[in-house]
Write an enzyme that holds these catalytic residues in place. Structure first.
Site, PDB file in Angstrom:
ATOM      1  N   ASN A   1      55.223  33.202  73.491  1.00 25.74           N
ATOM      2  CA  ASN A   1      55.450  32.426  72.267  1.00 25.74           C
ATOM      3  C   ASN A   1      54.800  32.991  71.005  1.00 25.74           C
ATOM      4  O   ASN A   1      55.285  32.755  69.907  1.00 25.74           O
ATOM      5  CB  ASN A   1      55.106  30.944  72.481  1.00 25.74           C
ATOM      6  CG  ASN A   1      53.678  30.715  72.859  1.00 25.74           C
ATOM      7  OD1 ASN A   1      52.999  31.619  73.339  1.00 25.74           O
ATOM      8  ND2 ASN A   1      53.203  29.514  72.635  1.00 25.74           N
ATOM      9  N   TYR A   2      53.693  33.735  71.173  1.00 27.78           N
ATOM     10  CA  TYR A   2      53.147  34.508  70.050  1.00 27.78           C
ATOM     11  C   TYR A   2      52.988  35.928  70.591  1.00 27.78           C
ATOM     12  O   TYR A   2      51.882  36.338  70.969  1.00 27.78           O
ATOM     13  CB  TYR A   2      51.805  33.941  69.582  1.00 27.78           C
ATOM     14  CG  TYR A   2      51.920  32.620  68.859  1.00 27.78           C
ATOM     15  CD1 TYR A   2      52.088  32.583  67.474  1.00 27.78           C
ATOM     16  CD2 TYR A   2      51.876  31.412  69.545  1.00 27.78           C
ATOM     17  CE1 TYR A   2      52.199  31.376  66.798  1.00 27.78           C
ATOM     18  CE2 TYR A   2      51.996  30.199  68.881  1.00 27.78           C
ATOM     19  CZ  TYR A   2      52.156  30.190  67.509  1.00 27.78           C
ATOM     20  OH  TYR A   2      52.266  28.996  66.845  1.00 27.78           O
TER      21      TYR A   2
ATOM     22  N   ARG B   1      55.047  25.773  71.465  1.00 23.13           N
ATOM     23  CA  ARG B   1      53.643  26.075  71.191  1.00 23.13           C
ATOM     24  C   ARG B   1      52.776  25.247  72.121  1.00 23.13           C
ATOM     25  O   ARG B   1      53.014  24.061  72.305  1.00 23.13           O
ATOM     26  CB  ARG B   1      53.311  25.759  69.725  1.00 23.13           C
ATOM     27  CG  ARG B   1      54.097  26.635  68.754  1.00 23.13           C
ATOM     28  CD  ARG B   1      53.863  26.294  67.291  1.00 23.13           C
ATOM     29  NE  ARG B   1      52.891  25.259  67.115  1.00 23.13           N
ATOM     30  CZ  ARG B   1      53.180  23.984  66.896  1.00 23.13           C
ATOM     31  NH1 ARG B   1      54.427  23.575  66.815  1.00 23.13           N
ATOM     32  NH2 ARG B   1      52.223  23.119  66.756  1.00 23.13           N
ATOM     33  N   CYS B   2      51.754  25.901  72.702  1.00 23.04           N
ATOM     34  CA  CYS B   2      50.849  25.159  73.579  1.00 23.04           C
ATOM     35  C   CYS B   2      50.186  24.027  72.815  1.00 23.04           C
ATOM     36  O   CYS B   2      49.861  22.989  73.384  1.00 23.04           O
ATOM     37  CB  CYS B   2      49.786  26.103  74.121  1.00 23.04           C
ATOM     38  SG  CYS B   2      48.950  27.002  72.813  1.00 23.04           S
TER      39      CYS B   2
ATOM     40  N   GLU C   1      43.925  30.349  79.048  1.00 24.87           N
ATOM     41  CA  GLU C   1      44.466  29.556  77.932  1.00 24.87           C
ATOM     42  C   GLU C   1      45.826  29.061  78.404  1.00 24.87           C
ATOM     43  O   GLU C   1      46.800  29.815  78.415  1.00 24.87           O
ATOM     44  CB  GLU C   1      44.618  30.439  76.686  1.00 24.87           C
ATOM     45  CG  GLU C   1      43.312  31.018  76.160  1.00 24.87           C
ATOM     46  CD  GLU C   1      42.447  29.990  75.465  1.00 24.87           C
ATOM     47  OE1 GLU C   1      42.967  28.924  75.062  1.00 24.87           O
ATOM     48  OE2 GLU C   1      41.242  30.229  75.335  1.00 24.87           O
TER      49      GLU C   1
HETATM   50  P1  NAP Z   1      54.136  32.155  81.783  1.00 21.71           P
HETATM   51  O1  NAP Z   1      55.507  32.073  82.277  1.00 21.71           O
HETATM   52  O2  NAP Z   1      53.035  31.555  82.575  1.00 21.71           O
HETATM   53  O3  NAP Z   1      53.844  33.728  81.553  1.00 21.71           O
HETATM   54  C1  NAP Z   1      52.683  34.195  80.915  1.00 21.71           C
HETATM   55  C2  NAP Z   1      52.402  35.630  81.349  1.00 21.71           C
HETATM   56  O4  NAP Z   1      52.060  35.647  82.731  1.00 21.71           O
HETATM   57  C3  NAP Z   1      53.613  36.557  81.208  1.00 21.71           C
HETATM   58  O5  NAP Z   1      53.162  37.834  80.824  1.00 21.71           O
HETATM   59  C4  NAP Z   1      54.158  36.570  82.617  1.00 21.71           C
HETATM   60  O6  NAP Z   1      54.911  37.714  82.920  1.00 21.71           O
HETATM   61  C5  NAP Z   1      52.884  36.568  83.411  1.00 21.71           C
HETATM   62  N1  NAP Z   1      53.034  36.140  84.797  1.00 21.71           N
HETATM   63  C6  NAP Z   1      54.013  35.418  85.374  1.00 21.71           C
HETATM   64  N2  NAP Z   1      53.755  35.243  86.683  1.00 21.71           N
HETATM   65  C7  NAP Z   1      52.584  35.859  86.925  1.00 21.71           C
HETATM   66  C8  NAP Z   1      51.775  36.021  88.075  1.00 21.71           C
HETATM   67  N3  NAP Z   1      52.112  35.521  89.267  1.00 21.71           N
HETATM   68  N4  NAP Z   1      50.618  36.690  87.943  1.00 21.71           N
HETATM   69  C9  NAP Z   1      50.246  37.202  86.750  1.00 21.71           C
HETATM   70  N5  NAP Z   1      50.968  37.086  85.631  1.00 21.71           N
HETATM   71  C10 NAP Z   1      52.121  36.426  85.717  1.00 21.71           C
HETATM   72  O7  NAP Z   1      54.022  31.536  80.323  1.00 21.71           O
HETATM   73  P2  NAP Z   1      55.058  31.709  79.111  1.00 21.71           P
HETATM   74  O8  NAP Z   1      56.326  31.021  79.478  1.00 21.71           O
HETATM   75  O9  NAP Z   1      55.125  33.111  78.664  1.00 21.71           O
HETATM   76  O10 NAP Z   1      54.314  30.926  77.959  1.00 21.71           O
HETATM   77  C11 NAP Z   1      54.380  29.544  77.800  1.00 21.71           C
HETATM   78  C12 NAP Z   1      53.179  28.875  78.414  1.00 21.71           C
HETATM   79  O11 NAP Z   1      51.978  29.434  77.863  1.00 21.71           O
HETATM   80  C13 NAP Z   1      53.102  27.395  78.095  1.00 21.71           C
HETATM   81  O12 NAP Z   1      52.666  26.684  79.228  1.00 21.71           O
HETATM   82  C14 NAP Z   1      52.077  27.338  76.983  1.00 21.71           C
HETATM   83  O13 NAP Z   1      51.447  26.083  76.843  1.00 21.71           O
HETATM   84  C15 NAP Z   1      51.119  28.407  77.384  1.00 21.71           C
HETATM   85  N6  NAP Z   1      50.356  28.879  76.235  1.00 21.71           N
HETATM   86  C16 NAP Z   1      49.039  28.533  76.132  1.00 21.71           C
HETATM   87  C17 NAP Z   1      48.299  28.922  75.025  1.00 21.71           C
HETATM   88  C18 NAP Z   1      46.854  28.584  74.886  1.00 21.71           C
HETATM   89  O14 NAP Z   1      46.182  29.230  74.091  1.00 21.71           O
HETATM   90  N7  NAP Z   1      46.326  27.616  75.614  1.00 21.71           N
HETATM   91  C19 NAP Z   1      48.925  29.661  74.017  1.00 21.71           C
HETATM   92  C20 NAP Z   1      50.279  29.991  74.155  1.00 21.71           C
HETATM   93  C21 NAP Z   1      50.973  29.593  75.262  1.00 21.71           C
HETATM   94  P3  NAP Z   1      56.528  37.637  82.973  1.00 21.71           P
HETATM   95  O15 NAP Z   1      56.962  37.302  81.600  1.00 21.71           O
HETATM   96  O16 NAP Z   1      56.899  38.996  83.414  1.00 21.71           O
HETATM   97  O17 NAP Z   1      56.866  36.574  83.974  1.00 21.71           O
END
Ligand code: NAP
Ligand code: MG
Length: 496
Positions: free
Chosen positions: A170-171, A299-300, A266
């Site tokens: 998302n960012y 956005r988280c 995060e």
């Molecule tokens: P995501 O699906 O969990 O993926 C995040 C990262 O983890 C990606 O690089 C993904 O790679 C990788 N990943 C996936 N499966 C993995 C595994 N088994 N082991 C290690 N890495 C793995 O999250 P997203 O959809 O990109 O982002 C949205 C989420 O992020 C939301 O839940 C949001 O709330 C959270 N977020 C939190 C914050 C904060 O600061 N708290 C900020 C922004 C976003 P692939 O893309 O190759 O699957």
């Protein structure tokens, strides 16, 4: 026109779109499997480019390179690290338009938001450059115990060694930077892994880091499927810290496989905004609109539960309906577009499911409530949401404002804290006593008073409690996280 990024990509035979290489041990390489991941523009589904699909061997080579380079990075002076970080900021500024264009294309992010992301990135590198020079240790006397009155410890701050930065979609530039800039400032070697939906812009950052003079092997980047190489990225013993931003489910899995290393998580959010009946309605409307609909709610820290006092709920709802009517879905490249597409079809499915569940259980759909073309979902306002609905608790990550009417302040606090998440929360009121009380009692990393969640250029510590994560980010905070204290103790024998 030539670009500094020409050397990291080559045209694909299939359709002429660029294929980006990975930076491992100072070399721009293809995956050992020669497989690639195709990156699509979420607006129209067209191909933006391709990145390498790293194998486990490629990921291991990147970790080995960082491990090998960590000693030379630890020996680099703060002066030199600071200069390199500043040069990275200069290079991003020099190539600002290309960074913005790529974020718009691969993330479907409206242009003004992509501009803000690039500005925030430059500022974080500059801030990290300054903070590099401010890393100091301490001197501790041993005189709190009667038997080592003479001891004096010199406590140094040393880099951890190798930091793994796993980034969400998302960012795609800013969150990587929130990890990479302080990791380098603190003197660590780094391996970064972008999200597969929109990885390209982080390769551009990698080129800027290389071009700025970072020695070979200090910064490495691999793209690949998280489900295939992810366990290795969390568990490899050569890594000293994993800084992960993404969903709570992946984060919780990662924490289990990480083993003996530092972790920073995060994760997801379901941020509440408590609106009391004395709040300034203009501020509430403006902040809740931005909090709920900016980047289509992806956005988280999106405000995804408005816990509003029943006395002012009708007034709020009528104002919100007018504001939502002004939102414009469309091509994220157009300056007039406020709402772009969602990132992928699973994201759209999640929103569809949550809205349908709420509708079936009696929520009132005030506007939207439908998917648009392709990956669009209409900006939606759900009123009279109740605790039995999934959308009251589950992360939506889409353009939905969820309104829950409450009878008083205490009910709002109770509902806010009943969530499994604890990232951000807001309270809108003119009652300073309630604002301070809520500030203390809301179970989240940050409580915003009369504002939607926003965290400056990395100077305000940011992060969540409960299932929203472990630890806090921020430039100074992360330099603290990414250094360790190392004590050298003097035991003087001479006492005159
Ligand atoms: P995501 O699906 O969990 O993926 C995040 C990262 O983890 C990606 O690089 C993904 O790679 C990788 N990943 C996936 N499966 C993995 C595994 N088994 N082991 C290690 N890495 C793995 O999250 P997203 O959809 O990109 O982002 C949205 C989420 O992020 C939301 O839940 C949001 O709330 C959270 N977020 C939190 C914050 C904060 O600061 N708290 C900020 C922004 C976003 P692939 O893309 O190759 O699957
Ligand atoms: Mg995802």
């Amino acid at each position: 026109m030539t670009s500094i990024f020409d050397s990291i990509r080559f045209p694909s035979g299939e359709d002429g779109k660029p294929i980006y290489k990975m930076l491992i041990d100072g070399e721009w390489r293809e995956s050992s499997s020669l497989k690639t991941i195709t990156v699509h523009d979420p607006f129209d589904g067209s191909v933006v480019g391709r990145v390498q699909k790293a194998t486990k061997e490629d990921a291991e080579a990147a970790i080995d390179a960082a491990f090998k380079a960590k000693k030379s990075m630890a020996d680099m002076s703060a002066y030199e690290r600071s200069k390199i970080l500043d040069r990275i900021a200069d290079l991003i500024e020099d190539n600002r338009d290309e960074f913005i264009d790529v974020i718009v294309a691969e993330a479907g992010k409206p242009r003004s938001l992509a501009e803000g992301e690039v500005t925030g990135t430059v500022e974080r590198f500059r801030f990290a450059a300054e903070e590099t020079k401010a890393i100091v240790g301490e001197v501790v006397k041993g005189d709190n115990a009667p038997w080592h009155q003479n001891k004096i410890a010199m406590v140094m701050r040393q880099p951890l060694g190798v930091v793994m930065a796993i980034c969400p979609f998302n960012y795609p530039l800013l969150i990587g930077t929130a990890k990479i800039a302080p990791a380098l400032a603190a003197g660590n070697a780094v391996v970064a892994k972008p999200a597969s939906d929109d990885p390209i812009v982080l390769f551009m950052l990698a080129k800027a880091i290389e071009e700025a003079g970072m020695p070979k092997g200090v910064f490495n980047i691999v793209s690949g499927s998280g489900s295939e190489i992810g366990d290795l990225l969390f568990s490899n013993d050569k890594i000293d810290m994993v800084s992960f931003t993404g969903s709570s489910s992946v984060g919780q899995h990662g924490a289990k496989v990480a083993g003996m290393k530092k972790i920073q998580m995060e994760l997801g959010g379901k941020c509440p905004a408590i609106v009391l009946d004395d709040a300034d309605i203009d501020t509430v409307v403006k902040e809740c609109m931005a909090g709920s609909f900016k980047f289509s709610g992806q956005r988280c820290d999106a405000l995804s539960r408005i816990l509003i006092h029943e006395k002012i709920a009708d007034k709020f709802v009528s104002r919100i309906k007018k504001e939502v009517a002004k939102l414009k879905m469309g091509d994220p490249r157009d300056a007039s577009t406020s709402q772009g597409p969602l990132i992928n079809k699973w994201a759209v499915e999640t929103v569809v499911e949550l809205v349908e569940d709420a509708r079936k259980k009696g929520a009132k759909v005030l506007c939207g409530g439908k998917r648009g073309e392709g990956l669009f979902y209409e900006p939606t306002v759900l009123d009279k949401v109740t605790s039995d609905m999934r959308i009251a608790w589950e992360e939506t990550f889409g353009p939905v404002m969820t309104i829950i009417r409450v009878k008083d302040y205490e009910e709002a606090i109770e509902l806010a804290n009943r969530s499994q998440y604890g990232l951000d929360s807001s309270i809108f009121t003119n009652d300073v006593d309630k604002a301070v009380d809520a500030g203390k009692r809301l179970e989240s990393g940050t409580v915003q008073i009369n504002g939607a969640p926003a965290h400056g250029f990395g100077n305000i510590p940011f992060g969540g409690d409960k299932e929203s994560g472990i630890g806090r980010e921020g430039v100074r905070t992360n330099i603290e996280n990414m250094t360790k204290r190392h004590s050298i103790v003097f035991n003087p024998r001479y006492k005159g």
